[in-house]
Design a protein around this motif. Structure first.
Motif, short mmCIF file in Angstrom:
data_model
loop_
_atom_site.label_atom_id
_atom_site.label_comp_id
_atom_site.label_asym_id
_atom_site.label_seq_id
_atom_site.Cartn_x
_atom_site.Cartn_y
_atom_site.Cartn_z
N GLN A 4 12.47 -14.41 72.70
CA GLN A 4 12.85 -14.12 74.35
C GLN A 4 11.87 -13.35 74.29
OE1 GLN A 4 14.33 -13.45 70.34
NE2 GLN A 4 14.43 -11.34 70.33
N SER A 5 10.70 -13.46 73.68
CA SER A 5 8.75 -12.91 74.16
C SER A 5 7.85 -13.36 74.62
CB SER A 5 8.44 -11.65 72.93
OG SER A 5 8.15 -12.17 72.05
N LEU A 6 8.27 -14.59 74.07
CA LEU A 6 7.46 -15.74 74.91
C LEU A 6 7.35 -15.30 76.33
CD1 LEU A 6 8.93 -18.80 72.37
CD2 LEU A 6 6.65 -17.59 72.77
N THR A 7 6.11 -16.07 76.60
CA THR A 7 6.05 -15.97 78.04
C THR A 7 5.27 -17.18 78.77
OG1 THR A 7 3.67 -15.14 77.49
CG2 THR A 7 5.48 -13.53 77.76
N LEU A 8 4.86 -17.61 80.17
CA LEU A 8 4.00 -18.63 80.54
C LEU A 8 2.75 -19.12 79.46
CD1 LEU A 8 5.16 -18.74 83.99
CD2 LEU A 8 5.97 -20.06 82.38
N GLU A 9 2.34 -17.26 79.48
CA GLU A 9 0.49 -17.31 78.96
C GLU A 9 0.86 -17.26 77.71
OE1 GLU A 9 2.19 -14.87 80.91
OE2 GLU A 9 0.94 -14.76 82.03
N ASP A 10 2.06 -17.96 76.47
CA ASP A 10 1.89 -18.17 75.12
C ASP A 10 1.71 -19.70 75.40
OD1 ASP A 10 1.74 -15.73 74.28
OD2 ASP A 10 4.43 -15.45 74.73
N ALA A 12 1.22 -21.40 78.24
CA ALA A 12 -0.52 -22.29 78.68
C ALA A 12 -1.55 -21.85 77.58
CB ALA A 12 -0.69 -20.84 80.07
N ARG A 13 -1.99 -21.14 76.42
CA ARG A 13 -2.55 -21.49 75.77
C ARG A 13 -2.50 -21.22 74.07
NH1 ARG A 13 -2.44 -16.23 75.12
NH2 ARG A 13 -0.38 -15.48 74.10
N GLU A 14 -0.74 -22.74 74.36
CA GLU A 14 -0.36 -23.56 73.30
C GLU A 14 -0.92 -24.59 74.50
OE1 GLU A 14 1.00 -25.10 70.06
OE2 GLU A 14 0.94 -23.05 70.06
N ALA A 15 -0.89 -25.10 75.55
CA ALA A 15 -1.09 -26.39 75.53
C ALA A 15 -2.48 -26.63 76.03
CB ALA A 15 -0.64 -26.52 76.89
N GLY A 16 -2.83 -25.08 75.93
CA GLY A 16 -4.75 -24.98 76.63
C GLY A 16 -4.86 -25.52 78.14
N VAL A 17 -4.34 -24.78 78.95
CA VAL A 17 -3.95 -25.18 80.21
C VAL A 17 -3.68 -23.89 80.35
CG1 VAL A 17 -2.68 -27.46 80.67
CG2 VAL A 17 -1.56 -25.74 80.31
N SER A 18 -4.03 -23.71 82.24
CA SER A 18 -3.26 -22.69 82.64
C SER A 18 -2.57 -21.94 83.14
CB SER A 18 -4.07 -22.04 84.69
OG SER A 18 -3.55 -23.18 85.49
N ARG A 19 -1.91 -20.89 83.64
CA ARG A 19 -0.79 -20.13 83.00
C ARG A 19 -0.01 -21.67 84.76
NH1 ARG A 19 2.53 -17.00 86.70
NH2 ARG A 19 3.83 -15.48 85.94
N ALA A 20 -0.71 -20.98 85.78
CA ALA A 20 0.19 -21.83 87.02
C ALA A 20 -0.19 -22.93 86.60
CB ALA A 20 -1.08 -21.61 87.61
N THR A 21 -0.65 -24.12 86.36
CA THR A 21 0.09 -25.39 85.44
C THR A 21 1.02 -25.71 85.23
OG1 THR A 21 -2.69 -26.55 85.32
CG2 THR A 21 -0.60 -27.40 84.34
N VAL A 22 1.23 -24.23 83.54
CA VAL A 22 3.16 -23.93 83.13
C VAL A 22 3.51 -24.13 84.29
CG1 VAL A 22 3.94 -22.92 81.28
CG2 VAL A 22 1.64 -23.19 81.37
N SER A 23 3.81 -23.07 85.40
CA SER A 23 4.50 -23.02 86.09
C SER A 23 4.81 -24.15 87.07
CB SER A 23 3.47 -21.64 86.99
OG SER A 23 5.36 -21.82 88.15
N ARG A 24 3.60 -25.10 86.97
CA ARG A 24 4.32 -26.07 88.09
C ARG A 24 4.96 -27.04 87.29
NH1 ARG A 24 -0.84 -25.19 89.75
NH2 ARG A 24 -2.25 -27.08 88.60
N VAL A 25 5.02 -27.50 86.14
CA VAL A 25 5.42 -27.78 85.29
C VAL A 25 6.65 -27.56 84.93
CG1 VAL A 25 5.80 -29.19 83.06
CG2 VAL A 25 3.62 -28.65 84.18
N ILE A 26 6.73 -26.43 85.20
CA ILE A 26 8.34 -26.71 84.73
C ILE A 26 9.60 -26.14 86.02
CG2 ILE A 26 9.63 -24.17 84.77
CD1 ILE A 26 7.54 -23.25 82.29
#
Length: 346
Positions: A4-10, A12-26
């Motif tokens: 429940q504490s996981l965030t987009l930043e987490d 992004a860090r795991e994938a090695g990309v930006s938070r914005a990229t994770v948001s676009r994929v989701i």
């Protein structure tokens, strides 16, 4: 790390990309490179991150819900409506459709809502549900030739895809099977087994599937020099198959082969044949259609024409997603090929 504490930043860090990229994929933005999209999805799987559906809906303006609608022609009486639902849940064919739809939607954070449109009031409820945006689109399984729902959906321009070509013409997408080819396969197999006194238990002849399976079967028999094939119409149910088989045996006691237009009717036919003292396949060879679970549990196991229902259901859901996302703006169709599966009944 707590889920429940996981965030987009987490992620992004795991994938090695930006938070914005994770948001676009989701949010399924199509401009993301496929390789990057898969990297992000793998990071989501590893971390166990679950997107906030409410927040995502604000961005996408979508409900992330799909209406899976089982539709009829107008059962207004409550007992008839309950019987309609019972028939649907008892039919293994519908279970296979659900399995294919859920398999596709699950990986896309989309969720099916089962709805019945077997009466005028229930149909109005489905239409209202879609107009209000409570579901992003509809997957429609019609059970009656006079089903008015597909034309209604097309008229209002609501995203929708049908399982099988609607009997009432409408500019709406659908997936279907080459039913005529399936009927020809069944006929040729019985001919190859040396059967010449052949009859068929048809599906409802007001439905395209019933008409096409019969037409394909008759054509193959005509080409083999057998211009007359006795028929008895069934309703795609076990009881209707049994009743049709009884009528055929009364009128044609020496028949040596039967094609039933679905597995449930073939199972009913087998029951009557055994009751009348006919051995299967020694005296009468039986071919079904669908390759459902019934084909395996039938006595003896059924030779049948396989309909790839789960794959067809996945394709139906994929086409609907394309309509919802604006990738496809015109109606389309996708026709699948049948396959003969040989078992002990022939």
């Amino acid at each position: 790390m707590q889920r429940q504490s996981l965030t987009l930043e987490d992620v992004a860090r795991e994938a090695g990309v930006s938070r914005a990229t994770v948001s676009r994929v989701i949010n399924e933005v199509s401009s993301v490179d496929p390789a990057i999209r898969e990297t992000v999805r793998e990071a989501i799987r590893r971390t166990g991150y679950t997107p906030n559906r409410a927040a995502r809906s604000l961005v996408t303006r979508r409900a992330e819900t799909i209406a899976l609608v089982v539709s009829g022609a107008g059962e207004e009486d409550e007992s008839a409506r309950n019987a309609f639902a019972a028939r649907v849940f008892a039919d293994p064919f519908f279970g296979r459709i659900v399995s294919g739809v859920v398999a596709f939607l699950r990986t896309r954070s989309m969720h099916p809502v089962l709805m019945f449109a077997e009466s005028g009031s229930a149909r109005d409820e489905v239409m209202g549900y879609l107009r209000e945006g409570r579901a992003d689109g509809a997957l429609v399984v019609s059970t009656h030739a006079e089903d008015p729902l597909p034309p209604l959906l097309a008229r209002e321009g609501l995203p929708a895809v049908c399982f099988a070509r609607p009997a009432l013409p409408a500019p709406i997408s659908y997936v279907d099977l080459a039913h005529g080819e399936g009927g020809r396969m069944a006929a040729q197999h019985l001919l190859d087994r040396g059967r010449r006194r052949v009859a068929t238990v048809t599906g409802p002849l007001d439905l395209p599937a019933g008409q096409q399976r019969l037409a394909g079967f008759r054509e193959a028999m005509e080409r083999a020099g057998l211009p007359y094939v006795p028929i008895a119409e069934g309703g795609f149910t076990l009881d209707s198959g049994a009743a049709a088989m009884a009528r055929l045996l009364d009128d044609h006691p020496h028949l040596d082969g039967v094609f039933a237009a679905n597995d449930l009717m073939a199972q009913g036919a087998c029951q009557v044949l055994r009751e009348r003292g006919r051995r299967i396949p020694e005296d009468v060879a039986v071919v079904g259609f669908d390759d459902s679970s019934v084909a395996i549990t039938c006595t003896p196991p059924l030779t049948t024409v396989r309909q790839p229902v789960e794959e067809m259901a996945r394709a139906m859901a994929r086409i609907l997603q394309e309509h919802i996302e604006g990738e496809r703006t015109e109606p389309t169709s996708r026709i699948f090929e049948p396959e003969l599966v040989v078992r002990a009944s022939t």
